[in-house]
Design a protein around this motif. Structure first.
Motif, PDB file in Angstrom:
ATOM      1  N   ARG A  25       0.828  -1.212   0.000  1.00  0.00           N
ATOM      2  CA  ARG A  25       0.000   0.000   0.000  1.00  0.00           C
ATOM      3  C   ARG A  25       0.858   1.256   0.000  1.00  0.00           C
ATOM      4  N   LEU A  26       1.976   1.181   0.682  1.00  0.00           N
ATOM      5  CA  LEU A  26       2.854   2.333   0.810  1.00  0.00           C
ATOM      6  C   LEU A  26       3.560   2.670  -0.509  1.00  0.00           C
ATOM      7  N   TYR A  27       3.889   1.659  -1.291  1.00  0.00           N
ATOM      8  CA  TYR A  27       4.684   1.871  -2.498  1.00  0.00           C
ATOM      9  C   TYR A  27       3.895   1.753  -3.802  1.00  0.00           C
ATOM     10  N   THR A  28       2.573   1.582  -3.725  1.00  0.00           N
ATOM     11  CA  THR A  28       1.769   1.487  -4.954  1.00  0.00           C
ATOM     12  C   THR A  28       0.567   2.428  -4.879  1.00  0.00           C
ATOM     13  N   ASP A  29      -0.007   2.691  -6.070  1.00  0.00           N
ATOM     14  CA  ASP A  29      -1.133   3.621  -6.160  1.00  0.00           C
ATOM     15  C   ASP A  29      -2.450   2.960  -6.526  1.00  0.00           C
ATOM     16  N   ASN A  30      -2.421   1.700  -6.958  1.00  0.00           N
ATOM     17  CA  ASN A  30      -3.664   1.046  -7.341  1.00  0.00           C
ATOM     18  C   ASN A  30      -3.588  -0.448  -7.026  1.00  0.00           C
ATOM     19  N   GLN A  31      -4.733  -1.105  -7.113  1.00  0.00           N
ATOM     20  CA  GLN A  31      -4.822  -2.516  -6.715  1.00  0.00           C
ATOM     21  C   GLN A  31      -3.980  -3.420  -7.610  1.00  0.00           C
ATOM     22  N   ASP A  32      -3.932  -3.153  -8.910  1.00  0.00           N
ATOM     23  CA  ASP A  32      -3.129  -3.992  -9.797  1.00  0.00           C
ATOM     24  C   ASP A  32      -1.647  -3.911  -9.436  1.00  0.00           C
ATOM     25  N   ALA A  33      -1.156  -2.700  -9.203  1.00  0.00           N
ATOM     26  CA  ALA A  33       0.240  -2.522  -8.806  1.00  0.00           C
ATOM     27  C   ALA A  33       0.487  -3.173  -7.443  1.00  0.00           C
ATOM     28  N   HIS A  34      -0.487  -3.047  -6.543  1.00  0.00           N
ATOM     29  CA  HIS A  34      -0.402  -3.674  -5.217  1.00  0.00           C
ATOM     30  C   HIS A  34      -0.247  -5.187  -5.380  1.00  0.00           C
ATOM     31  N   ASN A  35      -1.112  -5.783  -6.198  1.00  0.00           N
ATOM     32  CA  ASN A  35      -1.067  -7.231  -6.416  1.00  0.00           C
ATOM     33  C   ASN A  35       0.259  -7.662  -7.037  1.00  0.00           C
ATOM     34  N   ASP A  36       0.740  -6.889  -8.014  1.00  0.00           N
ATOM     35  CA  ASP A  36       2.017  -7.208  -8.663  1.00  0.00           C
ATOM     36  C   ASP A  36       3.167  -7.150  -7.658  1.00  0.00           C
ATOM     37  N   LEU A  37       3.188  -6.099  -6.843  1.00  0.00           N
ATOM     38  CA  LEU A  37       4.255  -5.963  -5.861  1.00  0.00           C
ATOM     39  C   LEU A  37       4.155  -7.062  -4.810  1.00  0.00           C
ATOM     40  N   PHE A  38       2.939  -7.371  -4.369  1.00  0.00           N
ATOM     41  CA  PHE A  38       2.761  -8.445  -3.392  1.00  0.00           C
ATOM     42  C   PHE A  38       3.313  -9.753  -3.945  1.00  0.00           C
ATOM     43  N   GLN A  39       3.015 -10.014  -5.202  1.00  0.00           N
ATOM     44  CA  GLN A  39       3.497 -11.233  -5.840  1.00  0.00           C
ATOM     45  C   GLN A  39       5.022 -11.233  -5.924  1.00  0.00           C
ATOM     46  N   GLU A  40       5.592 -10.127  -6.307  1.00  0.00           N
ATOM     47  CA  GLU A  40       7.048 -10.049  -6.434  1.00  0.00           C
ATOM     48  C   GLU A  40       7.728 -10.198  -5.073  1.00  0.00           C
ATOM     49  N   VAL A  41       7.179  -9.578  -4.040  1.00  0.00           N
ATOM     50  CA  VAL A  41       7.742  -9.718  -2.690  1.00  0.00           C
ATOM     51  C   VAL A  41       7.654 -11.176  -2.255  1.00  0.00           C
ATOM     52  N   THR A  42       6.518 -11.816  -2.505  1.00  0.00           N
ATOM     53  CA  THR A  42       6.337 -13.214  -2.132  1.00  0.00           C
ATOM     54  C   THR A  42       7.364 -14.094  -2.838  1.00  0.00           C
ATOM     55  N   ILE A  43       7.587 -13.833  -4.111  1.00  0.00           N
ATOM     56  CA  ILE A  43       8.583 -14.599  -4.876  1.00  0.00           C
ATOM     57  C   ILE A  43       9.976 -14.400  -4.280  1.00  0.00           C
ATOM     58  N   GLN A  44      10.325 -13.152  -3.960  1.00  0.00           N
ATOM     59  CA  GLN A  44      11.646 -12.879  -3.396  1.00  0.00           C
ATOM     60  C   GLN A  44      11.795 -13.537  -2.018  1.00  0.00           C
ATOM     61  N   LEU A  45      10.725 -13.519  -1.229  1.00  0.00           N
ATOM     62  CA  LEU A  45      10.767 -14.198   0.071  1.00  0.00           C
ATOM     63  C   LEU A  45      10.953 -15.704  -0.117  1.00  0.00           C
ATOM     64  N   TRP A  46      10.239 -16.260  -1.074  1.00  0.00           N
ATOM     65  CA  TRP A  46      10.317 -17.696  -1.374  1.00  0.00           C
ATOM     66  C   TRP A  46      11.736 -18.070  -1.799  1.00  0.00           C
ATOM     67  N   LYS A  47      12.318 -17.270  -2.682  1.00  0.00           N
ATOM     68  CA  LYS A  47      13.680 -17.545  -3.157  1.00  0.00           C
ATOM     69  C   LYS A  47      14.702 -17.434  -2.023  1.00  0.00           C
ATOM     70  N   ALA A  48      14.498 -16.471  -1.132  1.00  0.00           N
ATOM     71  CA  ALA A  48      15.468 -16.213  -0.067  1.00  0.00           C
ATOM     72  C   ALA A  48      15.264 -17.100   1.159  1.00  0.00           C
ATOM     73  N   TYR A  49      14.112 -17.709   1.296  1.00  0.00           N
ATOM     74  CA  TYR A  49      13.795 -18.454   2.512  1.00  0.00           C
ATOM     75  C   TYR A  49      14.808 -19.549   2.857  1.00  0.00           C
ATOM     76  N   PRO A  50      15.305 -20.308   1.894  1.00  0.00           N
ATOM     77  CA  PRO A  50      16.298 -21.334   2.267  1.00  0.00           C
ATOM     78  C   PRO A  50      17.544 -20.751   2.934  1.00  0.00           C
ATOM     79  N   LYS A  51      17.823 -19.478   2.711  1.00  0.00           N
ATOM     80  CA  LYS A  51      18.998 -18.837   3.304  1.00  0.00           C
ATOM     81  C   LYS A  51      18.677 -18.178   4.654  1.00  0.00           C
ATOM     82  N   PHE A  52      17.397 -18.152   5.042  1.00  0.00           N
ATOM     83  CA  PHE A  52      17.003 -17.561   6.323  1.00  0.00           C
ATOM     84  C   PHE A  52      17.553 -18.436   7.443  1.00  0.00           C
ATOM     85  N   ARG A  53      18.442 -17.854   8.255  1.00  0.00           N
ATOM     86  CA  ARG A  53      19.134 -18.613   9.291  1.00  0.00           C
ATOM     87  C   ARG A  53      18.454 -18.519  10.644  1.00  0.00           C
ATOM     88  N   GLY A  54      17.533 -17.610  10.797  1.00  0.00           N
ATOM     89  CA  GLY A  54      16.873 -17.457  12.086  1.00  0.00           C
ATOM     90  C   GLY A  54      17.655 -16.595  13.059  1.00  0.00           C
TER      91      GLY A  54
END
Length: 164
Positions: A25-54
């Motif tokens: 919500r902070l970095y987008t102006d509309n729902q489509d951009a929100h959805n796209d950013l949410f998806q991209e963040v989720t993908i980046q979290l998914w890719k990085a998760y195996p490296k999350f050491r806790g």
């Protein structure tokens, strides 16, 4: 990634999804951009998760990945952001909505915050999430003193934007 790791990731994402929605919500102006950013963040979290050491809480790590992704994409906003679709992984994550008065206040706040620079936006977001200055400093990679000074300046700046 093992099935247990996948299950753990989905549980953590579902439990902390509001972090990502608020950043979107902070970095987008509309729902489509929100959805796209949410998806991209989720993908980046998914890719990085195996490296999350806790070494830090999952939510702190999630803030850092989500903010870095949002800032990177925001800076490239003059070009169309290309997103990837992962058809094999489904996340049942929905954006929760607030009542009308709260939404009106949030809209006013988000409008003012959008006038800030990238780091200021991230700092305000973490502050509004009740993160202490140590956590804010750790997430943004700045000193605790610097986080306090910046936040005081941002408060003044926001007051001037909202009440000119």
């Amino acid at each position: 990634m093992s099935t247990d790791q996948e299950k753990e990731f989905v549980e953590q994402l579902e439990a902390n999804q509001n972090i990502v929605h608020k950043i979107c919500r902070l970095y987008t102006d509309n729902q489509d951009a929100h959805n796209d950013l949410f998806q991209e963040v989720t993908i980046q979290l998914w890719k990085a998760y195996p490296k999350f050491r806790g070494d830090s809480k999952f939510s702190t790590w999630m803030y850092r990945v989500a903010l870095n992704t949002a800032i990177t994409l925001y800076r490239k906003s003059k070009r169309r952001v290309q997103t990837q679709r992962y058809e094999t992984v489904e996340f049942k994550i929905e954006d929760t909505t607030e009542d009308d008065e709260t939404m009106e206040q949030l809209t006013l706040l988000y409008g003012a915050v959008k006038q800030l620079n990238d780091i200021e936006k991230a700092l305000v977001f973490l502050y509004l999430e009740d993160k202490n200055y140590r956590e804010i400093a750790e997430t943004l990679g700045i000193s605790e003193v610097n986080a306090r000074v910046k936040m005081n300046r941002i408060k003044t700046k926001l007051t001037n934007i909202i009440n000119p």
